[in-house]
Design a protein around this motif. Structure first.
Motif, PDB file in Angstrom:
ATOM      1  N   PHE A 120      68.746  79.367  55.258  1.00 20.29           N
ATOM      2  CA  PHE A 120      68.533  78.705  56.539  1.00 20.29           C
ATOM      3  C   PHE A 120      69.866  78.245  57.077  1.00 20.29           C
ATOM      4  N   SER A 121      69.920  78.051  58.385  1.00 22.24           N
ATOM      5  CA  SER A 121      71.126  77.590  59.053  1.00 22.24           C
ATOM      6  C   SER A 121      70.895  76.195  59.606  1.00 22.24           C
ATOM      7  N   CYS A 122      71.929  75.384  59.542  1.00 23.39           N
ATOM      8  CA  CYS A 122      71.872  74.027  60.066  1.00 23.39           C
ATOM      9  C   CYS A 122      73.013  73.869  61.064  1.00 23.39           C
ATOM     10  N   THR A 123      72.659  73.724  62.336  1.00 32.04           N
ATOM     11  CA  THR A 123      73.657  73.489  63.370  1.00 32.04           C
ATOM     12  C   THR A 123      73.866  71.984  63.491  1.00 32.04           C
ATOM     13  N   MET A 124      75.113  71.559  63.450  1.00 33.21           N
ATOM     14  CA  MET A 124      75.441  70.143  63.532  1.00 33.21           C
ATOM     15  C   MET A 124      76.167  69.863  64.838  1.00 33.21           C
ATOM     16  N   ASN A 125      75.580  68.987  65.648  1.00 32.20           N
ATOM     17  CA  ASN A 125      76.191  68.563  66.908  1.00 32.20           C
ATOM     18  C   ASN A 125      76.870  67.227  66.679  1.00 32.20           C
ATOM     19  N   LEU A 126      78.187  67.234  66.799  1.00 26.23           N
ATOM     20  CA  LEU A 126      78.974  66.041  66.495  1.00 26.23           C
ATOM     21  C   LEU A 126      78.577  64.848  67.352  1.00 26.23           C
ATOM     22  N   GLN A 127      78.544  63.678  66.705  1.00 27.89           N
ATOM     23  CA  GLN A 127      78.264  62.419  67.375  1.00 27.89           C
ATOM     24  C   GLN A 127      79.384  61.416  67.108  1.00 27.89           C
ATOM     25  N   SER A 128      80.485  61.892  66.503  1.00 27.14           N
ATOM     26  CA  SER A 128      81.623  61.031  66.188  1.00 27.14           C
ATOM     27  C   SER A 128      82.878  61.884  66.081  1.00 27.14           C
ATOM     28  N   GLU A 129      83.997  61.212  65.983  1.00 28.19           N
ATOM     29  CA  GLU A 129      85.246  61.904  65.651  1.00 28.19           C
ATOM     30  C   GLU A 129      85.122  62.432  64.223  1.00 28.19           C
ATOM     31  N   VAL A 130      85.926  63.415  63.878  1.00 26.18           N
ATOM     32  CA  VAL A 130      85.986  63.919  62.512  1.00 26.18           C
ATOM     33  C   VAL A 130      87.176  63.252  61.832  1.00 26.18           C
ATOM     34  N   THR A 131      86.899  62.553  60.732  1.00 30.01           N
ATOM     35  CA  THR A 131      87.954  61.903  59.964  1.00 30.01           C
ATOM     36  C   THR A 131      88.364  62.840  58.841  1.00 30.01           C
ATOM     37  N   VAL A 132      89.655  63.160  58.791  1.00 33.62           N
ATOM     38  CA  VAL A 132      90.172  64.064  57.754  1.00 33.62           C
ATOM     39  C   VAL A 132      90.843  63.225  56.667  1.00 33.62           C
ATOM     40  N   THR A 133      90.484  63.508  55.426  1.00 36.61           N
ATOM     41  CA  THR A 133      91.165  62.866  54.299  1.00 36.61           C
ATOM     42  C   THR A 133      91.924  63.927  53.536  1.00 36.61           C
ATOM     43  N   ASP A 134      93.144  63.584  53.148  1.00 35.35           N
ATOM     44  CA  ASP A 134      93.976  64.498  52.371  1.00 35.35           C
ATOM     45  C   ASP A 134      93.702  64.315  50.880  1.00 35.35           C
ATOM     46  N   PRO A 135      94.000  65.337  50.079  1.00 39.23           N
ATOM     47  CA  PRO A 135      93.799  65.202  48.638  1.00 39.23           C
ATOM     48  C   PRO A 135      94.745  64.134  48.073  1.00 39.23           C
ATOM     49  N   SER A 136      94.304  63.497  46.996  1.00 42.46           N
ATOM     50  CA  SER A 136      95.184  62.498  46.367  1.00 42.46           C
ATOM     51  C   SER A 136      96.307  63.207  45.636  1.00 42.46           C
ATOM     52  N   GLU A 137      97.454  62.568  45.595  1.00 43.49           N
ATOM     53  CA  GLU A 137      98.636  63.162  44.947  1.00 43.49           C
ATOM     54  C   GLU A 137      98.811  62.539  43.578  1.00 43.49           C
ATOM     55  N   GLU A 138      98.109  63.094  42.612  1.00 42.40           N
ATOM     56  CA  GLU A 138      98.207  62.560  41.246  1.00 42.40           C
ATOM     57  C   GLU A 138      98.905  63.512  40.352  1.00 42.40           C
TER      58      GLU A 138
END
Length: 138
Positions: A120-138
């Motif tokens: 099945f397909s799920c279409t998502m209509n944004l209702q907010s900004e997209v917050t991007v998180t970067d990978p942790s540097e360990e």
């Protein structure tokens, strides 16, 4: 890097923690170029533009169909659609990069074929900004 181990998580209405939606098979392109706003004046020799808002277009995710329980991927997303809920989602890639956003969903069964997986397909209509998180540097 392989796309394997990419995960889609959701936060139940009123919930505090994210829960994984199993069966994710395809993720759409994520991002977009801002629309151009024409700011050319009569004294300009060339057209001038400034960046407008970004339209990320249709975000269509494909899942392997599962409707075996109240927490199965199809039922969770279909219930959000039926209730008109705005869900909270988090997409994480194998390196730890994440996209977090709120969206309203629309679910549809994909075409079925002999010897083919039911999806099945799920279409998502944004209702907010997209917050991007970067990978942790360990």
């Amino acid at each position: 890097m392989s796309a394997n181990k990419t995960k889609m998580l959701y936060k139940a209405a009123g919930g505090d923690t994210f829960t994984q939606l199993d069966g994710l098979m395809e993720v759409p392109e994520f991002g977009g170029a801002p629309e151009k706003i024409d700011v050319t004046t009569l004294s300009d020799g060339i057209k001038k533009y400034v960046n407008g808002i970004v339209d990320m277009g249709d975000l269509v995710f494909k899942f392997l169909y599962d409707n075996s329980s109240a927490t199965s991927n199809y039922r969770v997303l279909r219930t959000m659609q039926e209730n008109g809920e705005t869900g909270e989602f988090k997409l994480t890639y194998p390196d730890g990069t994440g996209h977090e956003f709120k969206a309203q969903v629309s679910v549809k069964m994909d075409a079925a074929a002999v010897n083919g997986a039911l999806t099945f397909s799920c279409t998502m209509n944004l209702q907010s900004e997209v917050t991007v998180t970067d990978p942790s540097e360990e």
